[in-house]
Design a protein around this motif. Sequence first.
Motif, PDB file in Angstrom:
ATOM      1  N   ASP A 140       0.838  -1.202   0.000  1.00  0.00           N
ATOM      2  CA  ASP A 140       0.000   0.000   0.000  1.00  0.00           C
ATOM      3  C   ASP A 140       0.874   1.254   0.000  1.00  0.00           C
ATOM      4  O   ASP A 140       0.584   2.222  -0.713  1.00  0.00           O
ATOM      5  CB  ASP A 140      -0.915  -0.008   1.226  1.00  0.00           C
ATOM      6  CG  ASP A 140      -1.802   1.228   1.293  1.00  0.00           C
ATOM      7  OD1 ASP A 140      -2.617   1.433   0.376  1.00  0.00           O
ATOM      8  OD2 ASP A 140      -1.667   2.003   2.254  1.00  0.00           O
ATOM      9  N   TYR A 141       1.969   1.230   0.777  1.00  0.00           N
ATOM     10  CA  TYR A 141       2.882   2.373   0.795  1.00  0.00           C
ATOM     11  C   TYR A 141       3.491   2.604  -0.584  1.00  0.00           C
ATOM     12  O   TYR A 141       3.540   3.735  -1.082  1.00  0.00           O
ATOM     13  CB  TYR A 141       3.999   2.142   1.820  1.00  0.00           C
ATOM     14  CG  TYR A 141       5.161   3.075   1.611  1.00  0.00           C
ATOM     15  CD1 TYR A 141       5.086   4.415   2.012  1.00  0.00           C
ATOM     16  CD2 TYR A 141       6.323   2.643   0.967  1.00  0.00           C
ATOM     17  CE1 TYR A 141       6.138   5.285   1.782  1.00  0.00           C
ATOM     18  CE2 TYR A 141       7.376   3.508   0.741  1.00  0.00           C
ATOM     19  CZ  TYR A 141       7.277   4.827   1.143  1.00  0.00           C
ATOM     20  OH  TYR A 141       8.319   5.706   0.894  1.00  0.00           O
ATOM     21  N   ILE A 142       3.979   1.535  -1.218  1.00  0.00           N
ATOM     22  CA  ILE A 142       4.609   1.660  -2.533  1.00  0.00           C
ATOM     23  C   ILE A 142       3.643   2.246  -3.550  1.00  0.00           C
ATOM     24  O   ILE A 142       4.009   3.077  -4.384  1.00  0.00           O
ATOM     25  CB  ILE A 142       5.127   0.282  -3.004  1.00  0.00           C
ATOM     26  CG1 ILE A 142       6.284  -0.177  -2.101  1.00  0.00           C
ATOM     27  CG2 ILE A 142       5.580   0.323  -4.453  1.00  0.00           C
ATOM     28  CD1 ILE A 142       6.718  -1.608  -2.321  1.00  0.00           C
ATOM     29  N   LYS A 143       2.376   1.850  -3.445  1.00  0.00           N
ATOM     30  CA  LYS A 143       1.365   2.307  -4.392  1.00  0.00           C
ATOM     31  C   LYS A 143       1.084   3.800  -4.277  1.00  0.00           C
ATOM     32  O   LYS A 143       0.873   4.496  -5.280  1.00  0.00           O
ATOM     33  CB  LYS A 143       0.068   1.512  -4.175  1.00  0.00           C
ATOM     34  CG  LYS A 143      -1.051   1.863  -5.142  1.00  0.00           C
ATOM     35  CD  LYS A 143      -2.282   1.002  -4.866  1.00  0.00           C
ATOM     36  CE  LYS A 143      -3.414   1.351  -5.814  1.00  0.00           C
ATOM     37  NZ  LYS A 143      -4.629   0.503  -5.543  1.00  0.00           N
ATOM     38  N   ARG A 144       1.102   4.343  -3.043  1.00  0.00           N
ATOM     39  CA  ARG A 144       0.725   5.742  -2.859  1.00  0.00           C
ATOM     40  C   ARG A 144       1.855   6.602  -2.289  1.00  0.00           C
ATOM     41  O   ARG A 144       1.619   7.687  -1.770  1.00  0.00           O
ATOM     42  CB  ARG A 144      -0.505   5.848  -1.958  1.00  0.00           C
ATOM     43  CG  ARG A 144      -0.362   5.247  -0.575  1.00  0.00           C
ATOM     44  CD  ARG A 144      -1.692   5.158   0.142  1.00  0.00           C
ATOM     45  NE  ARG A 144      -1.582   4.650   1.502  1.00  0.00           N
ATOM     46  CZ  ARG A 144      -1.464   5.418   2.578  1.00  0.00           C
ATOM     47  NH1 ARG A 144      -1.452   6.736   2.452  1.00  0.00           N
ATOM     48  NH2 ARG A 144      -1.378   4.900   3.779  1.00  0.00           N
TER      49      ARG A 144
END
Length: 220
Positions: free
Chosen positions: A192-196
Amino acid sequence: MTIAENVYLDALEADATRQQRRYQMAKRSLDVGASAVGLLVLSPLLIIVAAVIRLTSRGPALYVQTRIGRGGTPFRIYKFRSMCNDAEQRRAALIAKSDRSGVCFKQKNDPRVTPVGRFIRKYSIDELPQLFNVLIGDMSLVGPRPALPEEVEEYPKRALGRLKALPGITGIWQVSGRAEISFENMVEKDLDYIKRANIILDIKLLIVTFGTVVTARGSY
């Protein structure tokens, strides 16, 4: 698909690429500036911790270990030694006693940890030498924690997505419970961090990290 739609999609993709490039430049600037200042300001503490480790247990003050970075590239990570000198040789015998479900080994009452090591791990002081990893570009201040090669070999396919980002000293799961977080939950939080990911999110995570470290929440 019409020509106009193709042009619009190409424009969106180009804009996303530019935004990602700007983010990576800002992230690297933050990493270099903060790690350089951190190493300079914290140098007296680093020297004291190194001396205490050497005086209270056999072995070097620094512990150097191979970890897996972005794209599956191995690198040497630096930490203050918090365990006895033969910790790696004893690891295999303790795997079955891990307090964390999934791939990553973590034991709350790990018998390999020294008394000084228990204190510096509780307040993440053992991680401070990784500022050097950040300075040379192996790591970032914020990102997924780098795993051991043998852990990555056991990763399910979804967990390999963690390797798309530069590993970090802190990250979203570290401020959400650290060792209390299961492996599966850790993977989802990192993805989720990598995505946003953006520079504002990175700064927010760094600020929250200070509170997490001070309270020693979820650390062992």
